[in-house]
Write a protein that holds these residues in place. Structure first.
Motif, PDB file in Angstrom:
ATOM      1  N   ALA A 198      -0.903  -9.978   5.968  1.00 43.32           N
ATOM      2  CA  ALA A 198      -1.877  -8.910   5.712  1.00 43.32           C
ATOM      3  C   ALA A 198      -1.527  -7.730   6.609  1.00 43.32           C
ATOM      4  O   ALA A 198      -1.007  -7.910   7.715  1.00 43.32           O
ATOM      5  CB  ALA A 198      -3.302  -9.393   5.980  1.00 43.32           C
ATOM      6  N   ILE A 205      -4.451   3.591   6.298  1.00 54.04           N
ATOM      7  CA  ILE A 205      -5.502   4.578   6.068  1.00 54.04           C
ATOM      8  C   ILE A 205      -4.923   5.698   5.214  1.00 54.04           C
ATOM      9  O   ILE A 205      -3.707   5.921   5.181  1.00 54.04           O
ATOM     10  CB  ILE A 205      -6.089   5.141   7.384  1.00 54.04           C
ATOM     11  N   GLU A 262       0.143  -6.060  14.740  1.00 55.67           N
ATOM     12  CA  GLU A 262      -0.730  -5.748  15.862  1.00 55.67           C
ATOM     13  C   GLU A 262       0.081  -5.316  17.082  1.00 55.67           C
ATOM     14  O   GLU A 262      -0.383  -4.522  17.902  1.00 55.67           O
ATOM     15  CB  GLU A 262      -1.582  -6.968  16.220  1.00 55.67           C
ATOM     16  N   THR A 294     -11.090   5.514   7.427  1.00 58.39           N
ATOM     17  CA  THR A 294     -11.484   4.151   7.048  1.00 58.39           C
ATOM     18  C   THR A 294     -10.250   3.267   6.882  1.00 58.39           C
ATOM     19  O   THR A 294      -9.307   3.638   6.174  1.00 58.39           O
ATOM     20  CB  THR A 294     -12.281   4.161   5.735  1.00 58.39           C
ATOM     21  N   VAL A 295     -10.258   2.111   7.514  1.00 55.45           N
ATOM     22  CA  VAL A 295      -9.126   1.197   7.434  1.00 55.45           C
ATOM     23  C   VAL A 295      -9.200   0.381   6.140  1.00 55.45           C
ATOM     24  O   VAL A 295     -10.243  -0.183   5.804  1.00 55.45           O
ATOM     25  CB  VAL A 295      -9.099   0.248   8.649  1.00 55.45           C
ATOM     26  N   ILE A 296      -8.074   0.326   5.414  1.00 55.58           N
ATOM     27  CA  ILE A 296      -7.962  -0.476   4.196  1.00 55.58           C
ATOM     28  C   ILE A 296      -7.084  -1.689   4.505  1.00 55.58           C
ATOM     29  O   ILE A 296      -5.940  -1.532   4.950  1.00 55.58           O
ATOM     30  CB  ILE A 296      -7.342   0.337   3.049  1.00 55.58           C
ATOM     31  N   ALA A 297      -7.600  -2.880   4.295  1.00 56.96           N
ATOM     32  CA  ALA A 297      -6.825  -4.107   4.508  1.00 56.96           C
ATOM     33  C   ALA A 297      -6.136  -4.498   3.206  1.00 56.96           C
ATOM     34  O   ALA A 297      -6.753  -4.490   2.135  1.00 56.96           O
ATOM     35  CB  ALA A 297      -7.743  -5.224   4.978  1.00 56.96           C
ATOM     36  N   ASP A 323      -3.810  -7.458   1.334  1.00 56.58           N
ATOM     37  CA  ASP A 323      -3.361  -8.856   1.371  1.00 56.58           C
ATOM     38  C   ASP A 323      -1.902  -8.926   0.933  1.00 56.58           C
ATOM     39  O   ASP A 323      -1.533  -8.427  -0.128  1.00 56.58           O
ATOM     40  CB  ASP A 323      -4.238  -9.678   0.429  1.00 56.58           C
ATOM     41  N   ILE A 382       0.553   3.392   7.558  1.00 53.55           N
ATOM     42  CA  ILE A 382       0.595   1.925   7.557  1.00 53.55           C
ATOM     43  C   ILE A 382       0.880   1.383   8.955  1.00 53.55           C
ATOM     44  O   ILE A 382       1.714   1.926   9.691  1.00 53.55           O
ATOM     45  CB  ILE A 382       1.700   1.424   6.601  1.00 53.55           C
ATOM     46  N   GLN A 440      -2.621  -3.218   7.325  1.00 52.76           N
ATOM     47  CA  GLN A 440      -3.657  -2.215   7.123  1.00 52.76           C
ATOM     48  C   GLN A 440      -3.054  -0.818   6.974  1.00 52.76           C
ATOM     49  O   GLN A 440      -1.944  -0.539   7.430  1.00 52.76           O
ATOM     50  CB  GLN A 440      -4.656  -2.229   8.279  1.00 52.76           C
TER      51      GLN A 440
END
Length: 226
Positions: free
Chosen positions: A181, A185, A135, A191-194, A196, A131, A183
């Motif tokens: 939000a 993997i 940013e 693959t990045v999973i977003a 909410d 996780i 992100q």
């Protein structure tokens, strides 16, 4: 003719007859007198043929039926032929739907991640979610070793896996940042999973305090308390 001469002549005649008999056997072995073949001995023919129902195949079989090696098969088959099929594949981003839910509170110090298998096949949720909440903090949230389940977390289609995630120590802290939000993997997939997290005004996250548990089929008291 005296007796000793008759005896000598009889011995010579007998020797000549025996020699002729042996010569005929050697030159015509395996044939009758009229040239027809002589049948093999029944006992010898039976011994040289394979017994009924006995396999003479030279090769053991694997689970896919491919011949390997040069050993005779047995009636029960080799142990290698009975071993399992391919391992369960890892769950990928396309196989699951991930959501988050606040835990306890207020203050809300934890969330529960749920990853539900939406594919049509079994898969394994390996390890823990990687996780990143902010940013400004690119490193993954640290994992808690005691939450690792004893057995692999394997999901049938429709089954969920859970992971407990710590956000902060609670209360108002200047280091907390609101996250609407984030992100993650999965292990074995880039693959990045977003996810909410905007409900309720977002999550108050302290990057220095965040922790995550391993994926498991059920949350457990003690192992998932951190």
């Amino acid at each position: 003719m005296n007796a000793s001469r008759r005896t000598a002549l009889f011995s010579v005649a007998a020797s000549a007859a025996l020699a002729l008999s042996l010569t005929a056997c050697q030159s015509g072995e395996g044939t009758k007198a009229d040239g027809a073949p002589v049948a093999q001995d029944t006992a010898s023919a039976t011994a040289s043929a394979p017994a009924a129902g006995t396999s003479t195949d030279t090769g053991t079989t694997t689970g896919t039926g491919t011949a390997v090696g040069t050993a005779h098969k047995t009636g029960a088959g080799s142990s290698a032929a009975k071993k399992g099929t391919a391992a369960t594949p890892l769950c990928r981003a396309q196989d699951v739907k991930v959501s988050s839910e606040r835990q306890d509170g207020p203050p809300y110090t934890h969330i529960i991640l749920t990853a539900r298998n939406t594919s049509g096949h079994r898969c394994e949720m390996a390890g823990f979610p990687h996780i990143q909440f902010l940013e400004s903090h690119k490193q993954d949230v640290s994992s808690v070793a005691k939450s690792k389940p004893a057995a692999p977390t394997v999901l049938n289609p429709g089954d969920p896996a859970y992971a407990m995630v710590k956000l902060s120590d609670g209360g108002v802290d200047e280091d907390n940042e609101v996250v609407t939000a984030f992100q993650l993997i999965l292990q074995g997939d880039s693959t990045v999973i977003a996810v909410d997290s905007s409900a309720g005004g977002g999550l108050a996250v302290d990057p220095a305090k965040t922790l995550t548990g391993y994926w498991t089929t059920e949350l457990r008291n003690g192992a998932d308390d951190f």
